[in-house]
Design an enzyme around this catalytic site. Structure first.
Site, PDB file in Angstrom:
ATOM      1  N   LYS A 283       0.833  -1.202   0.000  1.00 54.78           N
ATOM      2  CA  LYS A 283       0.000   0.000   0.000  1.00 54.78           C
ATOM      3  C   LYS A 283       0.871   1.257   0.000  1.00 54.78           C
ATOM      4  CE  LYS A 283      -3.971  -1.749   2.677  1.00 54.78           C
ATOM      5  NZ  LYS A 283      -5.008  -1.512   1.667  1.00 54.78           N
ATOM      6  N   ASP A 294      -7.658  -3.168  10.701  1.00 54.10           N
ATOM      7  CA  ASP A 294      -8.152  -4.140   9.724  1.00 54.10           C
ATOM      8  C   ASP A 294      -8.595  -5.457  10.389  1.00 54.10           C
ATOM      9  OD1 ASP A 294      -8.836  -4.479   7.079  1.00 54.10           O
ATOM     10  OD2 ASP A 294      -6.876  -5.234   6.457  1.00 54.10           O
ATOM     11  N   ARG A 357     -10.639 -11.260   1.879  1.00 51.24           N
ATOM     12  CA  ARG A 357     -11.522 -12.281   1.299  1.00 51.24           C
ATOM     13  C   ARG A 357     -10.880 -13.661   1.342  1.00 51.24           C
ATOM     14  NH1 ARG A 357     -11.670  -8.837  -4.133  1.00 51.24           N
ATOM     15  NH2 ARG A 357     -11.316  -7.243  -2.549  1.00 51.24           N
TER      16      ARG A 357
HETATM   17  N1  BES Z   1      -8.160  -3.596   4.427  1.00 50.98           N
HETATM   18  C1  BES Z   1      -8.311  -3.191   3.079  1.00 50.98           C
HETATM   19  C2  BES Z   1      -9.597  -2.407   2.835  1.00 50.98           C
HETATM   20  C3  BES Z   1      -9.576  -0.992   3.332  1.00 50.98           C
HETATM   21  C4  BES Z   1      -8.996   0.002   2.580  1.00 50.98           C
HETATM   22  C5  BES Z   1     -10.185  -0.676   4.519  1.00 50.98           C
HETATM   23  C6  BES Z   1      -9.012   1.300   3.032  1.00 50.98           C
HETATM   24  C7  BES Z   1     -10.202   0.620   4.975  1.00 50.98           C
HETATM   25  C8  BES Z   1      -9.625   1.618   4.232  1.00 50.98           C
HETATM   26  C9  BES Z   1      -8.345  -4.407   2.155  1.00 50.98           C
HETATM   27  O1  BES Z   1      -7.565  -5.462   2.565  1.00 50.98           O
HETATM   28  C10 BES Z   1      -7.823  -3.948   0.850  1.00 50.98           C
HETATM   29  O2  BES Z   1      -6.674  -3.621   0.787  1.00 50.98           O
HETATM   30  N2  BES Z   1      -8.686  -3.921  -0.154  1.00 50.98           N
HETATM   31  C11 BES Z   1      -8.297  -3.477  -1.442  1.00 50.98           C
HETATM   32  C12 BES Z   1      -8.852  -4.442  -2.461  1.00 50.98           C
HETATM   33  C13 BES Z   1      -8.281  -4.257  -3.829  1.00 50.98           C
HETATM   34  C14 BES Z   1      -6.826  -4.649  -3.867  1.00 50.98           C
HETATM   35  C15 BES Z   1      -9.078  -5.109  -4.784  1.00 50.98           C
HETATM   36  C16 BES Z   1      -8.878  -2.091  -1.641  1.00 50.98           C
HETATM   37  O3  BES Z   1      -9.994  -1.829  -1.206  1.00 50.98           O
HETATM   38  O4  BES Z   1      -8.179  -1.248  -2.222  1.00 50.98           O
HETATM   39 ZN    ZN Z   2      -7.233  -5.638   4.524  1.00 49.71          ZN
HETATM   40 MN    MN Z   3      -5.584  -5.328   1.934  1.00 53.73          MN
END
Ligand code: BES
Ligand code: ZN
Ligand code: MN
Length: 512
Positions: A283, A294, A357
């Site tokens: 990230k 998370d 997921r």
């Molecule tokens: N934990 C994150 C989701 C998230 C993002 C929660 C920002 C709160 C704030 C999750 O694991 C994630 O990274 N999701 C990705 C999915 C993508 C790679 C398809 C996302 O939402 O960007």
């Molecule tokens: Zn996550």
């Molecule tokens: Mn993630």
């Protein structure tokens, strides 16, 4: 903090401050406010006539009574606007309780009488919502501060409903204490830094509540996860030095040993990523610190189990929390890798940041293995849900419309909002893989839905609902009734839902 109830006249109450709900455009010329006005030497009428307070939600007027005379024992009176009388329900009562104690604590008041004024409604319900709100309102996420810490504390709150049934009040307040403390338990966990709350420490916290409140618990370690074939979950844990854990908690109604043939068995499954760096699909640094939260889905499951163990509804409940970090390292899963889930399905990992997921897939399979017939999972799953619904509504999807409706309805009863997104089978096309059964991302379109469509592949036929709490589990700003930070969203909804399910199963789950 001591929590008490009283059905006396508020003016008789021996507390430093009284906090009283005032409805929109209410005047002091009749009923409760007239009596209060008399007890405060005409102050209430003067404030309302001068329109210092019009009863709009969140408005406050703080009055010193000492010089006024009139007979009220309290030295201070806080009037709190609560909006339209017709819209006044559990959510508004709870917010009244929270706003009142936060306001009064900031003025160093130690003993508070809370007058939620649900004279017409059910006194037990009103007391419960008031106490929940007060406890939630007093929570401060400042345990790691050594300076500028909130040192003031409200020592005693008394919920007052004049003329109400004393026993109903007392029981309502006790339920409110259990629920409020459990919401704060979830918030405290969500707040913990990833460097402290590792999967091991998370599992210890689960063990502690199991011991304290009498829940059965099993924590699966790495060898057992391997033996179960949880390749999806383990693929996320590979990059971390911290061993993964899967917490399994069971609540059984008193006097029962096992699930009966044909009986409904509700399972709550919560995402427990104790820190999400994104893994190899790392990230951006900006705001990454928030990814300590998370594991809020998992913390929500623990909060609900902790409360259920004390509220003792007549139906069994299963809680499953897969916990791991998502880290990049020389051992980490790489984009393009193919892993095999517990269900046997193969998954092409396109993006290691879509890890929630993956761990939920195996957790849902495990819940099914343990006999679950209804599964509700909750997760800070997608950034996309905040784009769609902001921090107001939690996204809900699933395979069982009746289950979804019941959760939405339970949310409405406690003042938490859910908005259903569609989950048509067309969306599943977006997660078809060229080389495996499915892939773990579905492209830019409908990101919250394709994440749910992925989990659906594992819920596979069972009655299932999914809550995406990524937008609602964290409050970016403080509210009059709540500090900024973790909100504890969904704990109260799920507790209400469990009670509803118990009632439907013909038990004696109490209403609220
Ligand atoms: N934990 C994150 C989701 C998230 C993002 C929660 C920002 C709160 C704030 C999750 O694991 C994630 O990274 N999701 C990705 C999915 C993508 C790679 C398809 C996302 O939402 O960007
Ligand atoms: Zn996550
Ligand atoms: Mn993630």
């Amino acid at each position: 903090m001591e929590i008490q109830t009283s059905n006396a006249r508020p003016a008789e109450l021996d507390v430093h401050a009284l906090a009283v709900a005032v409805f929109k455009d209410e005047q002091a010329d009749e009923g409760f406010l007239k009596d209060l006005d008399a007890a405060t030497g005409g102050l209430v009428r003067a404030v309302l006539e001068a329109e210092e307070l019009k009863g709009k939600e969140g408005e406050t007027a703080y009055l010193h009574l000492a010089a006024a005379g009139g007979g009220a024992k309290a030295r201070r009176l806080l009037l709190v606007g609560v909006g339209e009388r017709a819209d006044y329900g559990a959510a508004q009562v709870s917010q009244f309780g929270g706003a009142a104690v936060r306001y009064l604590r900031a003025r160093n008041v130690k003993t508070v009488g809370l007058v939620p004024r649900l004279e017409v409604g059910d006194a037990g319900r009103a007391a419960q919502a008031t106490v929940e709100g007060a406890l939630i309102g007093l929570f401060e996420p400042d345990k790691y501060r050594t300076i500028d810490k909130e040192e003031r504390a409200v020592e005693r709150v008394v919920v007052v409903a004049e003329g109400a049934d004393a026993e109903a009040l007392r029981r309502g307040a006790e339920r409110g204490r259990i629920v409020g403390e459990s919401v704060n338990f979830t918030r405290d966990l969500a707040n913990e830094p990833g460097g402290y709350l590792t999967p091991t420490v998370f599992a210890e916290r689960a063990q502690e509540i199991a011991n304290e409140f009498g829940l059965e618990i099993d924590v699966l370690d790495q060898p057992r996860l391997e033996a179960e074939g949880m390749g999806a979950f383990l693929s996320v844990a590979r990059g971390s030095e911290q061993p993964p854990k899967m917490m399994v908690l069971k609540y059984m109604p008193e006097g029962r040993a096992a699930i009966e043939e044909g009986e409904e068995y509700l399972a709550l499954v919560g995402k427990g990523i104790t820190f999400d760096t994104g893994g190899i699909s790392i990230k951006p640094s900006e705001n990454m610190e928030l990814m300590k939260y998370d594991m809020t889905g998992g913390a929500t499951v623990l909060g609900v189990m902790r409360a259920v163990a004390q509220l003792k509804p007549p139906i069994p409940l299963l809680g499953v929390v897969p916990a791991t970090e998502n880290m990049p390292s020389g051992r980490a899963t790489k984009p393009g890798d193919v892993v095999r889930a517990m269900s046997g399905k193969t998954i092409e990992i396109i993006n290691t940041d879509a890890e929630g997921r993956l761990i939920l897939a195996d957790a849902v399979s495990y819940a099914k293995k343990l006999g679950a017939t209804r599964i509700v999972d909750m997760a800070t799953l997608t950034g996309a849900v905040s784009i769609a619904l902001g921090d107001v509504n939690t996204g809900i999807m699933g395979t069982d419309q009746e289950l979804i409706n019941e959760i939405i309805e339970a949310g409405r009863a406690v003042g938490e909002k859910f908005w259903q997104l569609p989950l048509d089978k067309e969306y599943t096309k977006q997660i078809k893989s060229d080389i495996a059964d499915i892939k773990n991302v579905g492209g830019r379109k409908a990101g919250t839905i394709t994440a749910a469509a992925f989990i659906k592949e594992f819920a596979d036929g069972t009655s299932w609902a999914h809550l995406d709490i990524a937008g609602t589990a964290w409050g970016d700003e403080a509210k009059p009734f709540r500090a900024k930070g973790p909100t504890g969203v969904a704990v109260r909804t799920l507790l209400n839902f469990v009670e509803r399910s118990a009632r439907k199963a013909g038990g004696d789950g109490e209403g609220r």
